[in-house]
Design a protein around this motif. Sequence first.
Motif, short mmCIF file in Angstrom:
data_model
loop_
_atom_site.label_atom_id
_atom_site.label_comp_id
_atom_site.label_asym_id
_atom_site.label_seq_id
_atom_site.Cartn_x
_atom_site.Cartn_y
_atom_site.Cartn_z
N GLN A 142 1.13 -1.55 0.46
CA GLN A 142 0.51 -0.08 0.30
C GLN A 142 1.29 1.45 0.30
N ALA A 143 1.79 1.28 0.56
CA ALA A 143 2.51 2.60 1.29
C ALA A 143 3.20 3.15 -0.56
N VAL A 144 3.56 1.40 -1.44
CA VAL A 144 4.18 2.16 -2.98
C VAL A 144 3.13 2.27 -3.51
N ALA A 145 2.29 1.59 -3.17
CA ALA A 145 1.13 1.96 -4.15
C ALA A 145 0.10 3.54 -3.98
N GLN A 146 0.56 4.01 -2.60
CA GLN A 146 0.31 5.45 -2.82
C GLN A 146 1.25 6.05 -2.43
N SER A 147 2.36 6.14 -2.65
CA SER A 147 3.43 6.45 -2.95
C SER A 147 4.09 7.53 -1.42
N SER A 148 3.88 6.69 -0.40
CA SER A 148 4.61 6.92 1.06
C SER A 148 5.63 7.27 0.93
N ASN A 149 6.79 8.72 1.57
CA ASN A 149 7.50 9.40 1.21
C ASN A 149 7.86 8.67 2.82
N VAL A 150 7.10 7.96 3.66
CA VAL A 150 7.68 8.42 4.95
C VAL A 150 7.86 6.86 4.85
N LEU A 155 3.40 -2.46 -8.03
CA LEU A 155 3.32 -1.51 -9.29
C LEU A 155 2.17 -1.79 -10.06
N GLU A 156 1.48 -3.24 -10.00
CA GLU A 156 0.24 -3.39 -10.58
C GLU A 156 -0.58 -3.04 -9.86
N SER A 157 -0.63 -2.84 -8.56
CA SER A 157 -1.83 -2.33 -7.47
C SER A 157 -1.47 -0.20 -7.52
N ALA A 158 -0.01 0.06 -8.39
CA ALA A 158 -0.22 1.15 -7.92
C ALA A 158 -1.03 1.91 -9.20
N VAL A 159 -1.30 1.18 -10.07
CA VAL A 159 -2.45 1.50 -11.58
C VAL A 159 -3.29 1.16 -11.37
N PRO A 200 2.39 -6.34 -20.91
CA PRO A 200 1.24 -6.60 -20.04
C PRO A 200 1.63 -7.10 -18.67
N ALA A 201 1.82 -6.69 -17.62
CA ALA A 201 2.35 -6.85 -16.68
C ALA A 201 2.79 -8.03 -15.90
N ASP A 202 1.92 -9.19 -16.69
CA ASP A 202 1.93 -10.96 -16.11
C ASP A 202 3.21 -11.74 -16.85
N GLN A 203 2.83 -11.00 -18.43
CA GLN A 203 4.02 -11.30 -19.27
C GLN A 203 4.81 -9.89 -20.13
N PRO A 204 5.15 -10.06 -18.71
CA PRO A 204 5.99 -7.59 -19.78
C PRO A 204 7.06 -8.07 -21.34
N ARG A 205 6.52 -6.89 -22.07
CA ARG A 205 7.15 -6.96 -23.77
C ARG A 205 7.68 -5.55 -23.48
N ILE A 206 6.61 -4.67 -22.76
CA ILE A 206 7.64 -3.67 -23.26
C ILE A 206 7.46 -2.21 -22.17
N VAL A 207 8.69 -1.47 -21.93
CA VAL A 207 8.46 -0.38 -21.48
C VAL A 207 8.27 0.89 -21.62
N ALA A 250 -6.63 -12.46 -15.00
CA ALA A 250 -6.88 -11.62 -13.39
C ALA A 250 -5.36 -11.01 -13.20
N ALA A 251 -5.13 -10.05 -12.20
CA ALA A 251 -4.55 -9.94 -11.12
C ALA A 251 -4.76 -10.40 -9.93
N PRO A 252 -3.75 -10.94 -9.01
CA PRO A 252 -3.88 -11.97 -8.28
C PRO A 252 -4.10 -11.26 -6.92
N PRO A 253 -4.76 -11.57 -6.29
CA PRO A 253 -5.77 -11.38 -5.42
C PRO A 253 -4.33 -10.46 -4.62
N VAL A 254 -4.38 -9.43 -3.63
CA VAL A 254 -3.28 -9.40 -2.66
C VAL A 254 -3.39 -8.85 -1.65
N ARG A 255 -2.96 -8.38 -0.78
CA ARG A 255 -3.26 -8.25 0.92
C ARG A 255 -3.08 -6.42 0.37
#
Length: 559
Positions: A325-333, A452-456, A501-508, A549-554
Amino acid sequence: MTFVLSIFAGRLIQMQGLDSKVYAAAAVDQRQHTEDIPAKRGSITDVNGNELALTVEAREVAIDPSKVVPAVRAKMATILARQLGKPEQEIAAKLARTSSRYQLLARDVDPVVATRLLQAGVPALSTKKTYRRLYPAGDLAGSLIGFVGDEGDGLGGMEQARNSLLAGRDGKQRVETGRDGQRIPMTSSQRTAPVNGQDVRLTIDRDIQWAAQKSITEQVRESGADSGTVIVMDVQTAQIIAMANGPELDLNNWRKAPESHYVNKAASDVFEPGSTNKVITAAAAMEAGAVNPDTVFQVPDNIRCADRVLRDAHAHKPESMTFRQAVAQSSNVATIMAARKVGSERLYGMLKAFGFGTTPGGGVPSAEAGLLPDYKSWSGSQACTVAYGQGVSVTALQMASVYQTIANGGVKVEPQIVAGITDTSGKFVPAAPGKQTKVVSTTTAKEITTMLESAVSADGTGELAAIPGYRVAGKTGTANRYDSELGRYEGYTASFAGFAPADQPRIVVLSVLQNPKNGHFGGQLAAPVFKDVMTFAIKSKKIPPTGSAAPPVRMRAGQ
Protein backbone atom coordinates in the motif's frame (compact mmCIF):
# COMPACT_ATOMS: atom_id res chain seq x y z
CA MET A 1 74.08 40.72 -83.72
CA THR A 2 76.37 37.70 -83.36
CA PHE A 3 76.88 38.52 -79.68
CA VAL A 4 73.13 38.94 -79.05
CA LEU A 5 72.24 35.77 -80.95
CA SER A 6 74.85 33.85 -78.99
CA ILE A 7 73.14 34.91 -75.77
CA PHE A 8 69.77 33.67 -77.10
CA ALA A 9 71.36 30.44 -78.26
CA GLY A 10 72.95 29.87 -74.88
CA ARG A 11 69.65 30.50 -73.15
CA LEU A 12 67.86 28.06 -75.49
CA ILE A 13 70.49 25.42 -74.85
CA GLN A 14 70.04 25.95 -71.10
CA MET A 15 66.23 25.74 -71.25
CA GLN A 16 65.82 22.98 -73.83
CA GLY A 17 68.88 20.96 -72.92
CA LEU A 18 70.24 21.43 -69.45
CA ASP A 19 67.03 22.51 -67.64
CA SER A 20 64.45 20.88 -69.91
CA LYS A 21 63.34 18.34 -67.32
CA VAL A 22 62.89 21.03 -64.68
CA TYR A 23 60.63 23.13 -66.93
CA ALA A 24 58.76 20.08 -68.17
CA ALA A 25 58.04 19.05 -64.59
CA ALA A 26 56.89 22.58 -63.73
CA ALA A 27 54.55 22.57 -66.73
CA VAL A 28 53.10 19.24 -65.67
CA ASP A 29 52.55 20.58 -62.15
CA GLN A 30 50.67 23.55 -63.60
CA ARG A 31 48.47 21.30 -65.70
CA GLN A 32 47.88 18.56 -63.17
CA HIS A 33 45.32 18.97 -60.41
CA THR A 34 44.09 16.60 -57.73
CA GLU A 35 40.34 16.53 -57.21
CA ASP A 36 38.44 14.86 -54.40
CA ILE A 37 35.74 12.41 -55.43
CA PRO A 38 33.16 12.58 -52.63
CA ALA A 39 31.92 9.34 -51.12
CA LYS A 40 28.20 8.88 -50.74
CA ARG A 41 27.17 9.04 -47.08
CA GLY A 42 25.30 6.03 -45.72
CA SER A 43 21.65 6.18 -44.71
CA ILE A 44 20.16 6.06 -41.22
CA THR A 45 17.00 3.97 -41.09
CA ASP A 46 14.50 2.81 -38.53
CA VAL A 47 14.28 -0.83 -37.50
CA ASN A 48 12.12 -1.65 -40.53
CA GLY A 49 14.44 0.02 -43.05
CA ASN A 50 12.47 3.26 -43.42
CA GLU A 51 14.97 6.02 -44.21
CA LEU A 52 15.29 8.75 -41.59
CA ALA A 53 18.43 10.28 -43.16
CA LEU A 54 19.59 9.72 -46.73
CA THR A 55 21.98 11.18 -49.28
CA VAL A 56 21.14 12.30 -52.82
CA GLU A 57 23.30 13.69 -55.62
CA ALA A 58 23.75 17.46 -55.75
CA ARG A 59 25.99 20.12 -57.26
CA GLU A 60 28.20 22.93 -56.07
CA VAL A 61 27.84 25.91 -58.40
CA ALA A 62 30.73 28.39 -58.76
CA ILE A 63 31.74 31.15 -61.16
CA ASP A 64 34.85 33.04 -62.33
CA PRO A 65 33.80 36.72 -61.89
CA SER A 66 36.78 37.99 -63.92
CA LYS A 67 35.18 36.55 -67.07
CA VAL A 68 31.75 38.11 -66.58
CA VAL A 69 31.74 41.43 -68.48
CA PRO A 70 30.07 44.40 -66.75
CA ALA A 71 27.40 44.70 -69.46
CA VAL A 72 25.80 41.34 -68.57
CA ARG A 73 26.62 41.23 -64.88
CA ALA A 74 23.21 42.47 -63.66
CA LYS A 75 21.35 40.12 -65.99
CA MET A 76 23.44 37.13 -64.86
CA ALA A 77 22.87 38.03 -61.22
CA THR A 78 19.12 37.99 -61.78
CA ILE A 79 19.20 34.61 -63.54
CA LEU A 80 21.46 33.01 -60.95
CA ALA A 81 19.54 34.39 -57.97
CA ARG A 82 16.21 33.17 -59.34
CA GLN A 83 17.46 29.64 -60.09
CA LEU A 84 19.52 29.20 -56.94
CA GLY A 85 17.00 30.73 -54.57
CA LYS A 86 19.48 33.30 -53.31
CA PRO A 87 19.11 37.08 -52.76
CA GLU A 88 20.04 38.96 -55.93
CA GLN A 89 22.21 41.38 -53.95
CA GLU A 90 24.29 38.48 -52.62
CA ILE A 91 24.93 37.08 -56.13
CA ALA A 92 25.65 40.55 -57.56
CA ALA A 93 28.23 41.17 -54.82
CA LYS A 94 30.05 37.95 -55.72
CA LEU A 95 30.03 38.77 -59.44
CA ALA A 96 31.53 42.17 -58.65
CA ARG A 97 34.66 40.59 -57.16
CA THR A 98 36.49 40.68 -60.47
CA SER A 99 39.89 40.24 -58.85
CA SER A 100 38.80 36.73 -57.84
CA ARG A 101 38.93 33.75 -60.18
CA TYR A 102 36.54 31.68 -58.07
CA GLN A 103 33.34 32.45 -56.16
CA LEU A 104 31.15 29.71 -54.69
CA LEU A 105 27.53 30.60 -55.41
CA ALA A 106 25.62 27.72 -53.82
CA ARG A 107 25.91 24.25 -52.34
CA ASP A 108 23.37 21.42 -52.40
CA VAL A 109 21.93 22.49 -55.76
CA ASP A 110 19.60 20.09 -57.52
CA PRO A 111 21.38 18.60 -60.58
CA VAL A 112 18.46 19.64 -62.79
CA VAL A 113 18.86 23.27 -61.73
CA ALA A 114 22.63 23.13 -62.28
CA THR A 115 22.13 21.74 -65.80
CA ARG A 116 19.58 24.42 -66.56
CA LEU A 117 22.06 27.14 -65.56
CA LEU A 118 24.81 25.67 -67.72
CA GLN A 119 22.44 25.65 -70.68
CA ALA A 120 21.42 29.26 -69.98
CA GLY A 121 24.79 30.47 -71.19
CA VAL A 122 26.06 31.98 -67.95
CA PRO A 123 29.75 32.71 -68.65
CA ALA A 124 32.53 31.02 -66.64
CA LEU A 125 30.01 28.95 -64.64
CA SER A 126 31.21 25.62 -63.28
CA THR A 127 29.56 22.82 -61.34
CA LYS A 128 30.98 20.11 -59.14
CA LYS A 129 29.30 16.83 -58.22
CA THR A 130 28.57 16.56 -54.50
CA TYR A 131 25.92 15.05 -52.27
CA ARG A 132 23.36 16.56 -49.94
CA ARG A 133 21.71 15.13 -46.85
CA LEU A 134 17.94 14.81 -46.67
CA TYR A 135 15.73 14.10 -43.66
CA PRO A 136 12.38 12.96 -45.06
CA ALA A 137 10.76 12.63 -41.62
CA GLY A 138 11.54 16.23 -40.62
CA ASP A 139 11.66 16.42 -36.83
CA LEU A 140 11.06 12.71 -36.17
CA ALA A 141 13.73 11.70 -33.63
CA GLY A 142 15.59 14.83 -34.73
CA SER A 143 18.02 15.26 -31.84
CA LEU A 144 18.73 11.51 -31.78
CA ILE A 145 19.58 11.41 -35.49
CA GLY A 146 21.55 14.69 -35.59
CA PHE A 147 22.55 16.55 -38.75
CA VAL A 148 25.42 17.11 -41.17
CA GLY A 149 27.29 20.41 -41.56
CA ASP A 150 28.53 22.13 -44.73
CA GLU A 151 31.81 20.21 -44.62
CA GLY A 152 29.98 16.88 -44.66
CA ASP A 153 30.69 15.88 -41.06
CA GLY A 154 28.06 14.85 -38.52
CA LEU A 155 27.32 17.56 -35.98
CA GLY A 156 25.15 15.79 -33.43
CA GLY A 157 23.28 12.61 -32.62
CA MET A 158 23.93 9.45 -34.61
CA GLU A 159 25.33 11.52 -37.49
CA GLN A 160 28.23 12.50 -35.25
CA ALA A 161 28.50 9.34 -33.15
CA ARG A 162 28.78 7.09 -36.23
CA ASN A 163 30.33 9.67 -38.54
CA SER A 164 33.33 7.60 -39.68
CA LEU A 165 31.07 4.67 -40.54
CA LEU A 166 28.47 6.77 -42.35
CA ALA A 167 30.90 9.06 -44.16
CA GLY A 168 32.96 6.44 -45.95
CA ARG A 169 36.21 7.55 -47.59
CA ASP A 170 36.57 10.11 -50.38
CA GLY A 171 38.40 9.12 -53.53
CA LYS A 172 40.94 11.19 -55.49
CA GLN A 173 41.50 11.91 -59.17
CA ARG A 174 44.59 13.54 -60.72
CA VAL A 175 43.87 15.17 -64.09
CA GLU A 176 45.48 17.65 -66.51
CA THR A 177 43.64 20.92 -67.18
CA GLY A 178 44.21 23.96 -69.37
CA ARG A 179 44.23 27.64 -68.43
CA ASP A 180 40.44 27.77 -68.37
CA GLY A 181 40.25 24.89 -65.92
CA GLN A 182 38.79 22.45 -68.46
CA ARG A 183 40.25 18.96 -68.63
CA ILE A 184 42.65 18.37 -71.57
CA PRO A 185 41.31 15.46 -73.66
CA MET A 186 43.44 12.33 -74.14
CA THR A 187 45.73 13.17 -71.20
CA SER A 188 46.58 10.68 -68.51
CA SER A 189 44.70 10.55 -65.20
CA GLN A 190 45.04 8.66 -61.94
CA ARG A 191 41.93 7.74 -60.01
CA THR A 192 41.34 6.26 -56.57
CA ALA A 193 37.71 5.27 -56.24
CA PRO A 194 35.73 6.50 -53.23
CA VAL A 195 34.43 4.07 -50.63
CA ASN A 196 30.81 4.88 -49.89
CA GLY A 197 29.57 5.03 -46.32
CA GLN A 198 27.69 2.21 -44.65
CA ASP A 199 24.06 2.34 -43.59
CA VAL A 200 23.12 2.36 -39.90
CA ARG A 201 19.85 0.75 -38.87
CA LEU A 202 18.42 1.96 -35.56
CA THR A 203 16.16 0.06 -33.18
CA ILE A 204 13.65 2.92 -33.42
CA ASP A 205 10.23 2.07 -34.86
CA ARG A 206 9.11 5.03 -36.98
CA ASP A 207 5.40 4.69 -36.18
CA ILE A 208 5.82 4.31 -32.42
CA GLN A 209 8.35 7.14 -32.43
CA TRP A 210 5.76 9.35 -34.13
CA ALA A 211 3.08 8.45 -31.57
CA ALA A 212 5.44 9.06 -28.63
CA GLN A 213 6.61 12.38 -30.03
CA LYS A 214 3.06 13.54 -30.74
CA SER A 215 1.80 12.64 -27.27
CA ILE A 216 4.63 14.24 -25.30
CA THR A 217 4.65 17.39 -27.46
CA GLU A 218 0.92 17.90 -26.88
CA GLN A 219 1.27 17.36 -23.13
CA VAL A 220 4.21 19.77 -22.93
CA ARG A 221 2.04 22.40 -24.61
CA GLU A 222 -1.05 21.75 -22.47
CA SER A 223 0.82 21.58 -19.17
CA GLY A 224 3.05 24.57 -19.92
CA ALA A 225 6.15 22.45 -19.30
CA ASP A 226 9.64 23.46 -20.41
CA SER A 227 10.18 20.11 -22.11
CA GLY A 228 9.20 16.46 -22.05
CA THR A 229 10.58 13.05 -22.88
CA VAL A 230 9.24 9.59 -23.69
CA ILE A 231 11.25 6.38 -23.96
CA VAL A 232 9.79 3.10 -25.22
CA MET A 233 11.93 0.01 -24.68
CA ASP A 234 11.67 -3.71 -25.41
CA VAL A 235 11.73 -5.62 -22.12
CA GLN A 236 13.75 -8.66 -23.20
CA THR A 237 16.35 -7.01 -25.48
CA ALA A 238 16.39 -3.45 -24.05
CA GLN A 239 16.23 -2.17 -27.62
CA ILE A 240 14.94 1.41 -27.66
CA ILE A 241 11.77 1.45 -29.75
CA ALA A 242 11.21 5.19 -29.37
CA MET A 243 13.18 8.07 -27.87
CA ALA A 244 11.06 11.20 -28.19
CA ASN A 245 11.52 14.74 -26.97
CA GLY A 246 9.13 17.65 -26.99
CA PRO A 247 9.88 20.07 -28.49
CA GLU A 248 12.02 18.27 -31.07
CA LEU A 249 14.61 19.41 -33.60
CA ASP A 250 13.46 19.89 -37.20
CA LEU A 251 16.40 18.50 -39.14
CA ASN A 252 15.45 20.31 -42.34
CA ASN A 253 15.74 23.67 -40.56
CA TRP A 254 18.38 22.95 -37.94
CA ARG A 255 20.23 26.22 -38.56
CA LYS A 256 17.19 28.21 -37.42
CA ALA A 257 16.51 26.08 -34.31
CA PRO A 258 17.66 27.14 -30.82
CA GLU A 259 20.71 25.23 -29.62
CA SER A 260 18.68 23.70 -26.77
CA HIS A 261 16.84 21.64 -29.41
CA TYR A 262 20.12 20.09 -30.57
CA VAL A 263 20.39 18.10 -27.32
CA ASN A 264 18.81 14.66 -27.02
CA LYS A 265 17.28 15.31 -23.60
CA ALA A 266 16.15 11.70 -23.20
CA ALA A 267 19.79 10.63 -22.86
CA SER A 268 21.54 13.74 -21.57
CA ASP A 269 19.20 15.76 -19.33
CA VAL A 270 19.85 14.94 -15.67
CA PHE A 271 17.07 15.27 -13.09
CA GLU A 272 15.99 13.97 -9.70
CA PRO A 273 13.55 11.11 -10.37
CA GLY A 274 11.30 11.31 -7.34
CA SER A 275 8.99 8.43 -6.52
CA THR A 276 9.73 6.34 -9.61
CA ASN A 277 12.97 5.66 -7.71
CA LYS A 278 11.10 3.93 -4.87
CA VAL A 279 11.23 0.60 -6.71
CA ILE A 280 15.00 0.55 -6.07
CA THR A 281 14.48 1.14 -2.34
CA ALA A 282 11.87 -1.62 -2.38
CA ALA A 283 14.26 -3.94 -4.21
CA ALA A 284 17.06 -3.26 -1.70
CA ALA A 285 14.77 -3.86 1.29
CA MET A 286 13.26 -7.04 -0.16
CA GLU A 287 16.61 -8.48 -1.33
CA ALA A 288 17.96 -7.92 2.20
CA GLY A 289 14.96 -9.75 3.66
CA ALA A 290 14.09 -6.69 5.72
CA VAL A 291 10.54 -6.35 4.36
CA ASN A 292 8.03 -8.07 2.10
CA PRO A 293 4.94 -6.68 0.38
CA ASP A 294 2.78 -7.53 3.42
CA THR A 295 5.06 -5.96 6.04
CA VAL A 296 3.02 -3.47 8.07
CA PHE A 297 4.35 -0.02 8.96
CA GLN A 298 2.79 2.46 11.38
CA VAL A 299 3.00 5.52 9.15
CA PRO A 300 2.54 9.14 10.26
CA ASP A 301 2.49 11.86 7.60
CA ASN A 302 5.95 13.16 8.60
CA ILE A 303 9.28 11.87 9.85
CA ARG A 304 12.39 13.59 11.21
CA CYS A 305 15.66 13.05 9.39
CA ALA A 306 18.56 14.84 11.07
CA ASP A 307 17.70 18.54 10.96
CA ARG A 308 14.73 18.21 8.59
CA VAL A 309 11.13 17.03 8.85
CA LEU A 310 10.11 15.17 5.67
CA ARG A 311 6.46 14.68 4.76
CA ASP A 312 4.13 12.67 2.57
CA ALA A 313 2.56 14.47 -0.37
CA HIS A 314 -0.80 14.62 1.43
CA ALA A 315 -1.46 15.11 5.12
CA HIS A 316 -3.03 12.13 6.91
CA LYS A 317 -3.47 10.72 10.40
CA PRO A 318 -1.04 7.98 11.51
CA GLU A 319 -2.18 4.75 9.92
CA SER A 320 -1.16 1.15 9.44
CA MET A 321 0.10 0.50 5.91
CA THR A 322 1.34 -2.62 4.20
CA PHE A 323 4.49 -2.03 2.20
CA ARG A 324 2.44 -2.76 -0.92
CA GLN A 325 0.00 0.00 0.00
CA ALA A 326 2.87 2.37 0.79
CA VAL A 327 4.33 1.89 -2.70
CA ALA A 328 0.93 2.09 -4.39
CA GLN A 329 0.09 5.33 -2.60
CA SER A 330 3.67 6.61 -2.87
CA SER A 331 4.27 7.25 0.83
CA ASN A 332 7.62 8.99 1.39
CA VAL A 333 7.53 8.27 5.12
CA ALA A 334 6.98 4.52 4.72
CA THR A 335 9.72 4.38 2.07
CA ILE A 336 12.15 6.04 4.50
CA MET A 337 11.17 3.50 7.17
CA ALA A 338 11.95 0.66 4.75
CA ALA A 339 15.26 2.27 3.77
CA ARG A 340 16.32 2.52 7.41
CA LYS A 341 15.94 -1.24 7.73
CA VAL A 342 18.46 -1.62 4.89
CA GLY A 343 20.99 1.10 5.62
CA SER A 344 22.67 3.62 3.33
CA GLU A 345 25.49 1.30 2.19
CA ARG A 346 23.12 -1.38 0.86
CA LEU A 347 20.82 1.19 -0.71
CA TYR A 348 23.80 2.79 -2.44
CA GLY A 349 24.92 -0.61 -3.70
CA MET A 350 21.48 -1.29 -5.18
CA LEU A 351 21.41 2.11 -6.90
CA LYS A 352 24.80 1.31 -8.44
CA ALA A 353 23.63 -2.13 -9.52
CA PHE A 354 20.67 -0.58 -11.38
CA GLY A 355 23.10 1.67 -13.28
CA PHE A 356 22.97 4.98 -11.41
CA GLY A 357 26.16 7.03 -11.60
CA THR A 358 27.35 5.12 -14.69
CA THR A 359 27.08 6.10 -18.34
CA PRO A 360 24.80 3.61 -20.12
CA GLY A 361 26.41 1.60 -22.91
CA GLY A 362 24.70 0.59 -26.11
CA GLY A 363 25.82 3.47 -28.30
CA VAL A 364 23.19 6.10 -27.41
CA PRO A 365 24.76 9.47 -28.32
CA SER A 366 25.32 12.04 -25.55
CA ALA A 367 24.28 9.62 -22.80
CA GLU A 368 25.13 10.96 -19.34
CA ALA A 369 25.94 9.15 -16.09
CA GLY A 370 23.77 11.22 -13.78
CA LEU A 371 24.86 11.94 -10.22
CA LEU A 372 25.14 9.37 -7.43
CA PRO A 373 27.16 10.69 -4.47
CA ASP A 374 28.99 8.09 -2.39
CA TYR A 375 26.87 7.05 0.58
CA LYS A 376 29.70 8.08 2.93
CA SER A 377 29.13 11.70 1.91
CA TRP A 378 25.34 11.63 2.36
CA SER A 379 24.00 14.13 4.88
CA GLY A 380 21.58 12.99 7.55
CA SER A 381 18.56 14.13 5.55
CA GLN A 382 19.99 12.93 2.22
CA ALA A 383 20.15 9.40 3.59
CA CYS A 384 16.36 9.66 3.77
CA THR A 385 15.58 11.66 0.61
CA VAL A 386 17.60 9.35 -1.66
CA ALA A 387 15.16 6.60 -0.70
CA TYR A 388 12.35 8.41 -2.50
CA GLY A 389 14.39 9.87 -5.37
CA GLN A 390 15.64 13.27 -4.18
CA GLY A 391 19.35 13.93 -3.75
CA VAL A 392 20.27 11.59 -6.60
CA SER A 393 20.09 12.47 -10.31
CA VAL A 394 19.49 10.31 -13.37
CA THR A 395 18.57 10.52 -17.04
CA ALA A 396 15.35 9.27 -18.56
CA LEU A 397 17.33 6.49 -20.25
CA GLN A 398 18.69 5.28 -16.90
CA MET A 399 15.24 5.29 -15.30
CA ALA A 400 13.70 3.39 -18.22
CA SER A 401 16.47 0.82 -17.74
CA VAL A 402 15.44 0.36 -14.09
CA TYR A 403 11.92 -0.65 -15.11
CA GLN A 404 13.25 -2.85 -17.92
CA THR A 405 15.25 -4.70 -15.24
CA ILE A 406 12.21 -5.25 -13.00
CA ALA A 407 10.04 -6.29 -15.97
CA ASN A 408 12.74 -8.70 -17.18
CA GLY A 409 12.77 -10.74 -13.97
CA GLY A 410 15.61 -8.79 -12.40
CA VAL A 411 17.98 -9.04 -15.39
CA LYS A 412 19.39 -5.71 -16.56
CA VAL A 413 20.21 -5.57 -20.28
CA GLU A 414 22.40 -2.82 -21.68
CA PRO A 415 20.13 -0.46 -23.69
CA GLN A 416 20.54 -0.74 -27.46
CA ILE A 417 19.92 1.97 -30.09
CA VAL A 418 21.66 0.40 -33.13
CA ALA A 419 20.06 -2.70 -34.61
CA GLY A 420 22.95 -3.26 -37.03
CA ILE A 421 24.92 -1.92 -40.00
CA THR A 422 25.56 -2.82 -43.60
CA ASP A 423 29.02 -4.14 -44.41
CA THR A 424 31.03 -3.16 -47.50
CA SER A 425 29.14 -5.71 -49.61
CA GLY A 426 25.77 -4.28 -48.57
CA LYS A 427 24.92 -7.21 -46.29
CA PHE A 428 23.14 -6.40 -43.03
CA VAL A 429 25.13 -7.28 -39.92
CA PRO A 430 23.08 -7.31 -36.68
CA ALA A 431 24.55 -5.60 -33.63
CA ALA A 432 25.70 -7.74 -30.74
CA PRO A 433 23.09 -8.10 -27.98
CA GLY A 434 23.45 -5.94 -24.89
CA LYS A 435 25.35 -7.14 -21.86
CA GLN A 436 23.13 -8.85 -19.27
CA THR A 437 23.50 -8.47 -15.51
CA LYS A 438 21.41 -10.10 -12.77
CA VAL A 439 20.50 -7.27 -10.40
CA VAL A 440 17.76 -8.75 -8.20
CA SER A 441 16.20 -12.17 -7.84
CA THR A 442 13.30 -13.25 -10.01
CA THR A 443 11.15 -13.51 -6.87
CA THR A 444 11.90 -9.91 -5.85
CA ALA A 445 11.21 -8.67 -9.39
CA LYS A 446 7.83 -10.47 -9.47
CA GLU A 447 6.83 -9.17 -6.04
CA ILE A 448 7.70 -5.61 -7.05
CA THR A 449 5.69 -6.10 -10.24
CA THR A 450 2.57 -7.00 -8.22
CA MET A 451 3.15 -3.89 -6.10
CA LEU A 452 3.47 -1.74 -9.22
CA GLU A 453 0.28 -3.29 -10.57
CA SER A 454 -1.47 -2.16 -7.39
CA ALA A 455 -0.12 1.35 -7.98
CA VAL A 456 -2.08 1.50 -11.27
CA SER A 457 -5.28 0.31 -9.60
CA ALA A 458 -7.99 2.45 -8.03
CA ASP A 459 -6.01 2.26 -4.76
CA GLY A 460 -2.86 3.76 -6.29
CA THR A 461 -1.58 7.07 -7.63
CA GLY A 462 -1.29 5.85 -11.23
CA GLU A 463 -4.90 5.04 -12.03
CA LEU A 464 -4.81 7.26 -15.16
CA ALA A 465 -2.21 4.90 -16.67
CA ALA A 466 -4.58 1.92 -16.69
CA ILE A 467 -5.39 0.41 -20.10
CA PRO A 468 -8.70 -1.45 -20.42
CA GLY A 469 -8.16 -5.17 -21.07
CA TYR A 470 -4.47 -5.13 -20.12
CA ARG A 471 -2.63 -5.63 -16.87
CA VAL A 472 -0.34 -2.64 -16.32
CA ALA A 473 2.42 -2.17 -13.75
CA GLY A 474 3.87 1.26 -13.08
CA LYS A 475 4.81 4.04 -10.72
CA THR A 476 4.23 7.78 -10.57
CA GLY A 477 6.95 10.26 -9.75
CA THR A 478 6.75 13.88 -8.56
CA ALA A 479 10.04 15.50 -7.62
CA ASN A 480 11.23 18.97 -6.73
CA ARG A 481 13.26 20.18 -9.70
CA TYR A 482 16.70 21.71 -9.30
CA ASP A 483 17.22 24.66 -11.64
CA SER A 484 20.94 25.02 -12.36
CA GLU A 485 20.49 28.52 -13.80
CA LEU A 486 18.75 29.77 -10.67
CA GLY A 487 20.92 27.70 -8.32
CA ARG A 488 17.93 26.47 -6.32
CA TYR A 489 14.95 24.14 -6.43
CA GLU A 490 12.23 25.62 -8.62
CA GLY A 491 9.22 23.77 -10.03
CA TYR A 492 8.70 20.03 -10.42
CA THR A 493 9.55 17.01 -12.51
CA ALA A 494 6.49 14.83 -13.19
CA SER A 495 7.04 11.29 -14.41
CA PHE A 496 5.53 7.85 -14.86
CA ALA A 497 7.33 4.59 -15.61
CA GLY A 498 5.76 1.21 -16.21
CA PHE A 499 5.35 -1.84 -18.39
CA ALA A 500 2.71 -4.10 -19.89
CA PRO A 501 1.35 -6.71 -19.85
CA ALA A 502 2.23 -6.96 -16.16
CA ASP A 503 2.23 -10.76 -16.07
CA GLN A 504 4.13 -11.21 -19.37
CA PRO A 505 6.04 -7.92 -19.79
CA ARG A 506 6.88 -6.90 -23.35
CA ILE A 507 7.22 -3.11 -23.43
CA VAL A 508 8.46 -0.43 -21.01
CA VAL A 509 7.31 3.18 -21.37
CA LEU A 510 8.67 6.14 -19.41
CA SER A 511 7.25 9.65 -19.68
CA VAL A 512 8.79 12.75 -18.07
CA LEU A 513 7.69 16.40 -17.99
CA GLN A 514 10.05 19.13 -16.82
CA ASN A 515 8.74 22.16 -14.94
CA PRO A 516 5.03 21.94 -15.85
CA LYS A 517 2.94 24.97 -14.87
CA ASN A 518 -0.61 23.56 -15.12
CA GLY A 519 -0.42 20.87 -12.45
CA HIS A 520 2.68 19.00 -11.34
CA PHE A 521 1.84 15.46 -10.17
CA GLY A 522 3.17 12.54 -12.20
CA GLY A 523 -0.13 10.68 -11.93
CA GLN A 524 -1.94 13.73 -13.30
CA LEU A 525 0.38 14.68 -16.20
CA ALA A 526 2.78 11.86 -17.09
CA ALA A 527 0.47 8.87 -16.57
CA PRO A 528 -1.90 9.86 -19.45
CA VAL A 529 1.10 10.13 -21.80
CA PHE A 530 2.19 6.65 -20.71
CA LYS A 531 -1.30 5.35 -21.46
CA ASP A 532 -1.43 6.93 -24.93
CA VAL A 533 1.99 5.69 -25.97
CA MET A 534 1.66 2.22 -24.44
CA THR A 535 -1.76 1.74 -26.05
CA PHE A 536 -0.35 2.64 -29.46
CA ALA A 537 2.74 0.47 -28.96
CA ILE A 538 0.91 -2.71 -27.95
CA LYS A 539 -1.48 -2.31 -30.87
CA SER A 540 1.38 -1.62 -33.29
CA LYS A 541 3.29 -4.65 -32.00
CA LYS A 542 0.07 -6.73 -32.02
CA ILE A 543 0.47 -7.72 -28.37
CA PRO A 544 -2.78 -9.30 -27.19
CA PRO A 545 -4.13 -9.14 -23.63
CA THR A 546 -2.94 -12.10 -21.59
CA GLY A 547 -6.48 -12.81 -20.45
CA SER A 548 -5.40 -13.31 -16.84
CA ALA A 549 -6.58 -11.32 -13.85
CA ALA A 550 -4.38 -9.70 -11.24
CA PRO A 551 -3.93 -12.07 -8.28
CA PRO A 552 -5.65 -11.16 -5.02
CA VAL A 553 -3.26 -9.31 -2.74
CA ARG A 554 -3.34 -7.89 0.75
CA MET A 555 -3.54 -4.17 0.13
CA ARG A 556 -4.39 -2.82 3.58
CA ALA A 557 -3.17 -3.79 7.03
CA GLY A 558 -6.61 -4.84 8.23
CA GLN A 559 -7.30 -7.23 5.32
